[in-house]
Design an enzyme around this catalytic site. Structure first.
Site, PDB file in Angstrom:
ATOM      1  N   ALA A   1     -15.443   2.591  -0.531  1.00  0.00           N
ATOM      2  CA  ALA A   1     -14.982   1.564   0.394  1.00  0.00           C
ATOM      3  C   ALA A   1     -13.515   1.211   0.184  1.00  0.00           C
ATOM      4  O   ALA A   1     -12.995   0.301   0.820  1.00  0.00           O
ATOM      5  CB  ALA A   1     -15.841   0.300   0.247  1.00  0.00           C
TER       6      ALA A   1
ATOM      7  N   TYR B   1      -3.415  12.656   0.666  1.00  0.00           N
ATOM      8  CA  TYR B   1      -2.642  11.774  -0.218  1.00  0.00           C
ATOM      9  C   TYR B   1      -1.486  12.544  -0.852  1.00  0.00           C
ATOM     10  O   TYR B   1      -0.347  12.084  -0.907  1.00  0.00           O
ATOM     11  CB  TYR B   1      -3.533  11.213  -1.323  1.00  0.00           C
ATOM     12  CG  TYR B   1      -4.584  10.243  -0.853  1.00  0.00           C
ATOM     13  CD1 TYR B   1      -4.526   9.654   0.412  1.00  0.00           C
ATOM     14  CD2 TYR B   1      -5.649   9.909  -1.662  1.00  0.00           C
ATOM     15  CE1 TYR B   1      -5.502   8.778   0.843  1.00  0.00           C
ATOM     16  CE2 TYR B   1      -6.629   9.022  -1.244  1.00  0.00           C
ATOM     17  CZ  TYR B   1      -6.547   8.463   0.014  1.00  0.00           C
ATOM     18  OH  TYR B   1      -7.509   7.596   0.431  1.00  0.00           O
TER      19      TYR B   1
ATOM     20  N   SER C   1     -11.762   0.464  -5.212  1.00  0.00           N
ATOM     21  CA  SER C   1     -11.433   0.968  -6.546  1.00  0.00           C
ATOM     22  C   SER C   1     -12.590   0.924  -7.521  1.00  0.00           C
ATOM     23  O   SER C   1     -12.446   0.505  -8.664  1.00  0.00           O
ATOM     24  CB  SER C   1     -10.222   0.221  -7.120  1.00  0.00           C
ATOM     25  OG  SER C   1      -9.101   0.434  -6.323  1.00  0.00           O
TER      26      SER C   1
ATOM     27  N   GLU D   1       0.825  -1.207   0.000  1.00  0.00           N
ATOM     28  CA  GLU D   1       0.000   0.000   0.000  1.00  0.00           C
ATOM     29  C   GLU D   1       0.858   1.254   0.000  1.00  0.00           C
ATOM     30  O   GLU D   1       1.840   1.346   0.737  1.00  0.00           O
ATOM     31  CB  GLU D   1      -0.886  -0.003   1.250  1.00  0.00           C
ATOM     32  CG  GLU D   1      -2.279   0.497   1.004  1.00  0.00           C
ATOM     33  CD  GLU D   1      -3.064  -0.440   0.104  1.00  0.00           C
ATOM     34  OE1 GLU D   1      -3.290  -0.060  -1.070  1.00  0.00           O
ATOM     35  OE2 GLU D   1      -3.451  -1.522   0.562  1.00  0.00           O
TER      36      GLU D   1
ATOM     37  N   ASP E   1      -4.445   0.584  -9.037  1.00  0.00           N
ATOM     38  CA  ASP E   1      -5.845   0.200  -9.188  1.00  0.00           C
ATOM     39  C   ASP E   1      -6.168  -0.170 -10.631  1.00  0.00           C
ATOM     40  O   ASP E   1      -6.829  -1.175 -10.902  1.00  0.00           O
ATOM     41  CB  ASP E   1      -6.758   1.333  -8.728  1.00  0.00           C
ATOM     42  CG  ASP E   1      -6.574   1.652  -7.257  1.00  0.00           C
ATOM     43  OD1 ASP E   1      -5.957   0.847  -6.538  1.00  0.00           O
ATOM     44  OD2 ASP E   1      -7.043   2.724  -6.822  1.00  0.00           O
TER      45      ASP E   1
ATOM     46  N   SER F   1     -26.163   6.541 -15.590  1.00  0.00           N
ATOM     47  CA  SER F   1     -25.811   5.611 -14.530  1.00  0.00           C
ATOM     48  C   SER F   1     -27.061   4.957 -13.965  1.00  0.00           C
ATOM     49  O   SER F   1     -28.037   5.650 -13.630  1.00  0.00           O
ATOM     50  CB  SER F   1     -25.073   6.337 -13.399  1.00  0.00           C
ATOM     51  OG  SER F   1     -24.966   5.501 -12.257  1.00  0.00           O
TER      52      SER F   1
END
Length: 398
Positions: free
Chosen positions: A139, A240, A142, A34, A188, A68
């Site tokens: 969650a 990040y 990805s 990770e 990912d 969607s």
């Protein structure tokens, strides 16, 4: 949420015609490795059975129409030739339901892939796209990369583009970095496009090569339990980016191209305590990935249970050195180990999301019960869980 098998029927309903095809791309969990991809390191993800599906067909004009199944009131109609990063309000066409605003939210991942292909010199025409899927959003599994990769495969096939899967990985990453504005690496997208059933994908980010490593937990009586803490992980882009910058600064201070080249002795020489912690995580995490891969290849007697302590060590490093966990992640990992898991760690970017635990198959449900009980004791909302099965990467299904 509708089944992914409903995408073609939804397409016929909302677009008034039959799609030319359907493409699926999976979510992923990262077994270990990770926050190493930005430092040209190693990672070991698997693809999940949960997936995003895209049903699509070409149009005669230059419009990108996106619908969607999960957000049916948020249909977008965009001008393909005007897609640009940033404020995209000028891309929309018409009014009402077809023009809710700029390319933001879920639609940006679809539009960003079209933009990245166009910027790479590939010719695209107009497309109708319907998106469906069952990868949980927020969650850390990805869902966004799965959406990008399903879209990328659909556009490649519809317009007969000569683009390899590794190149699609890079284009999907560019869509997320430069169009959506999320500073992700290639982990990912690589897992979604390159993984194969029954295997973990050993990804070397520096060389951009990968190796399929057999990952048959069932044969050993084991399973990889995914515990969704239901702590929705809003992308903490600033956090990040700060960690990426810290890793870059540490590498520069050490005179190295990236922390992939650093040793623990190098890290101890860093004067800044925060940089030492960030760099120590990357160096030790790369070593854990290499050791995990060696065990799965049959080293150390070939006992897959031996990777358990490496998973736990990874979580401790992410908690203490990289500082990307939250209490729910820490509690889930600790409770799983206390209940008999061989090891447990957060997976994904952190700040919420999921924990994975290596457990005996016949103990998996009990481990989940014990984690849930500890959450209840602490007043956290109840977690959910499922078993992760190494599954195929992105492909066409119709």
């Amino acid at each position: 949420m509708s089944s992914v098998s409903d995408a073609a029927e939804i397409f016929r309903t909302v677009m008034g015609r039959t799609p030319e095809g359907e493409w699926v791309a999976p979510g992923r969990v990262n077994v270990i490795g990770e926050h190493t991809d930005h430092s040209e390191g190693l990672a070991l993800p698997i693809a999940l059975p949960q997936r995003v599906v895209v049903a699509a067909a070409r149009r005669d004009d230059r419009h990108l129409v996106i619908h969607s199944a999960q957000m049916p009131d948020d249909r977008r109609t965009l001008r393909l030739d005007e897609l640009e990063p940033g404020d995209a309000s000028s891309h929309r066409v018409g009014s009402g339901a077809d023009s809710p605003g700029g390319v933001d939210g879920w639609a940006a991942y679809v539009a960003g892939v079209a933009w990245a292909l166009r910027e790479a010199g590939h010719h695209l025409g107009g497309v109708d796209i319907v998106v469906d899927g069952d990868v949980p959003q927020g969650a850390g599994l990805s869902s966004s990369a799965a959406l990008e990769c399903a879209t990328a495969l659909a556009l490649r096939d519809l317009f007969s583009l000569a683009v390899s899967r590794p190149e699609l990985v890079r284009l999907a990453q560019r869509a997320e970095n430069d169009f959506v504005g999320v500073p992700c690496g290639i982990l990912d997208q690589s897992a979604s496009l390159l993984a194969t059933a029954g295997h973990a994908l050993l990804l070397d980010v520096r060389s951009q090569t990968s190796e399929q490593i057999f990952f048959d937990l069932a044969a050993a009586g084991l399973t990889l339990l995914v515990i969704d803490t239901r702590t929705v992980r809003a992308l903490v882009d600033g956090e990040y980016a700060a960690r990426q910058q810290a890793c870059l600064r540490a590498a520069r201070q050490l005179g190295l191209p990236a922390l992939r080249d650093a040793t623990l002795d190098d890290v101890r020489g860093l004067a800044d305590a925060e940089l030492r912690r960030r760099a120590r995580h990357v160096v030790t995490e790369n070593a854990r990935v290499a050791e995990t891969a060696a065990i799965l290849r049959g080293g150390g007697g070939g006992d897959v249970r031996a990777i358990g302590p490496l998973l736990t060590a990874s979580h401790i490093s992410l908690r203490d050195d990289f500082e990307v966990t939250v209490p729910q992640l820490d509690v889930a990992a600790a409770a799983a180990v206390a209940a008999g898991a061989y090891g447990a760690r957060m997976t994904g970017g952190g700040f919420g999301g999921c924990v994975i635990a290596l457990v005996d198959e016949d103990r998996a449900d009990q481990v989940a019960v014990e984690v849930r009980r500890e959450f209840a004791r602490l007043g956290f909302q109840p977690p959910t869980h499922f078993r992760a099965v190494p599954s195929p990467g992105a492909h066409r299904i119709g």
